[in-house]
Design an enzyme around this catalytic site. Sequence first.
Site, PDB file in Angstrom:
ATOM      1  N   LEU A  33       0.810  -1.214   0.000  1.00 27.30           N
ATOM      2  CA  LEU A  33       0.000   0.000   0.000  1.00 27.30           C
ATOM      3  C   LEU A  33       0.847   1.269   0.000  1.00 27.30           C
ATOM      4  O   LEU A  33       1.911   1.336   0.608  1.00 27.30           O
ATOM      5  CB  LEU A  33      -0.923   0.003   1.223  1.00 27.30           C
ATOM      6  CG  LEU A  33      -1.853  -1.205   1.356  1.00 27.30           C
ATOM      7  CD1 LEU A  33      -2.750  -1.033   2.573  1.00 27.30           C
ATOM      8  CD2 LEU A  33      -2.693  -1.426   0.102  1.00 27.30           C
ATOM      9  N   GLY A  36      -1.712   6.386  -2.638  1.00 28.34           N
ATOM     10  CA  GLY A  36      -2.837   6.239  -3.559  1.00 28.34           C
ATOM     11  C   GLY A  36      -3.912   5.344  -2.970  1.00 28.34           C
ATOM     12  O   GLY A  36      -5.113   5.668  -2.998  1.00 28.34           O
ATOM     13  N   HIS A  37      -3.502   4.199  -2.429  1.00 30.83           N
ATOM     14  CA  HIS A  37      -4.459   3.314  -1.774  1.00 30.83           C
ATOM     15  C   HIS A  37      -5.137   4.006  -0.594  1.00 30.83           C
ATOM     16  O   HIS A  37      -6.344   3.859  -0.377  1.00 30.83           O
ATOM     17  CB  HIS A  37      -3.761   2.056  -1.255  1.00 30.83           C
ATOM     18  CG  HIS A  37      -3.176   1.180  -2.315  1.00 30.83           C
ATOM     19  ND1 HIS A  37      -1.817   1.073  -2.520  1.00 30.83           N
ATOM     20  CD2 HIS A  37      -3.754   0.374  -3.228  1.00 30.83           C
ATOM     21  CE1 HIS A  37      -1.585   0.224  -3.506  1.00 30.83           C
ATOM     22  NE2 HIS A  37      -2.743  -0.218  -3.955  1.00 30.83           N
ATOM     23  N   GLN A 154      -9.974  -1.062 -15.830  1.00 31.76           N
ATOM     24  CA  GLN A 154     -10.514  -1.873 -14.738  1.00 31.76           C
ATOM     25  C   GLN A 154     -11.737  -1.212 -14.119  1.00 31.76           C
ATOM     26  O   GLN A 154     -12.763  -1.874 -13.877  1.00 31.76           O
ATOM     27  CB  GLN A 154      -9.440  -2.084 -13.678  1.00 31.76           C
ATOM     28  CG  GLN A 154      -9.937  -2.756 -12.410  1.00 31.76           C
ATOM     29  CD  GLN A 154      -8.822  -2.928 -11.393  1.00 31.76           C
ATOM     30  OE1 GLN A 154      -8.048  -3.858 -11.478  1.00 31.76           O
ATOM     31  NE2 GLN A 154      -8.748  -2.025 -10.418  1.00 31.76           N
ATOM     32  N   LEU A 185       1.385   7.252  -8.548  1.00 31.25           N
ATOM     33  CA  LEU A 185       1.792   6.282  -7.545  1.00 31.25           C
ATOM     34  C   LEU A 185       1.402   4.873  -7.992  1.00 31.25           C
ATOM     35  O   LEU A 185       0.310   4.646  -8.514  1.00 31.25           O
ATOM     36  CB  LEU A 185       1.139   6.594  -6.201  1.00 31.25           C
ATOM     37  CG  LEU A 185       1.553   7.891  -5.515  1.00 31.25           C
ATOM     38  CD1 LEU A 185       0.917   7.976  -4.141  1.00 31.25           C
ATOM     39  CD2 LEU A 185       3.066   7.991  -5.397  1.00 31.25           C
TER      40      LEU A 185
END
Length: 284
Positions: A33, A36-37, A154, A185
Site C-alpha cells: 500500500l 494512492g491506496h 478496470q 503512484l
Amino acid sequence: MPHVLTTIAEAKEVLREIAKSDTIALVPTMGALHDGHLSLVDIAKRSATKTVVSVFVNPMQFAPGEDFERYPRTFDDDLAKLDQAGVDYVFAPAVDDMYPEGVKQTRVVGGYAAGLLEAAHRLAHFDGVLTVVTKLFNIVRPNVAVFGEKDAQQLFLVRRLVRDLNLDIDVVGAPIIREDDGLALSSRNRYLSTEERAAALSLVRALTAAASNGDRGIREMISQAQGALMDEKLVKMDYVSIVDPETFALVNEAYTGKAIVLVAAKVGTTRLIDNMSAYVGEYR
C-alpha cells in the site's frame, strides 16, 4: 488496530452481523500500500460507517511470466498503515481459500471492453480481475466499493459488471494520486532504479502532450504522446490509445468530445500504466 479476517467463513460471519446496523465500504487491494491506496480508504470512510480493505495478491489476473511471485507482499507494513488510516476490517484470505480447486475454475468474462488495450499484453487479465472482484463482492457484500482511476479500464469494467449483473453496489472512482513531479503512484514504482524513475516521467509527459493537443485532433494527440515516450531510451512503449469514456471504445480520427488518453510502457523491466482525461476538438 483493524480486525483481520483471514478466512471467507470468518469474513461472512462477522460482516453479515455488522451489516445489520452499519453500511460497508470495500477497498480491494493487492497490498504493498501507498498513498494512492490510502486516498481510496479516505473516500471509503466518508462513504459508509464501516470500512473493509481486502489484501489479496490474485493469481488469476497474472499471465504466465508476469510478476506474481515477486509482487511485493508487505502485510505488516500495510496493516500499520491501515491502522493509522482508521480502517475497521482487513480481509486477507489465503489463495487456497479463495481458489480451493485452483484458478482454472468458473470465471467472469468481461466482454468486448475486456479484450482491448491491457488485454492484448496481459492475456485474460480482466477475467481474473472481474472474477476476484465478484468473489469479494459476494463475500463482503459492500454498499460501496472504491477503485482507483489510474486503472481506468478496470474501473470501467467493474462498473459495467455491477450494472450488467444488477448488483446493488455503488462503485466510486478515486482520482489518481501523483508524486510532486507527476509520476502516478504505483506499487510497482519500487522496482525502478534512480535512472528508470526519471525515465518513467515520460509517461506523464506523453499524456500531457496528448491532452494539450486535443484541439488538433486524435492523430496529433497520439503522435505527440508517442514522441514523448520514444525520446526515452529506457522506455519501451506498449500503447498510446484514446477512448470514449462512456463506452471505452477506441475512437477514430473524426471523434470529438470527452476522452481518456491511456498509456502503457515498460521502463526497464517494470511495466507501468497511466491515463489522463482530455477533450478532443474545440472545447465548448
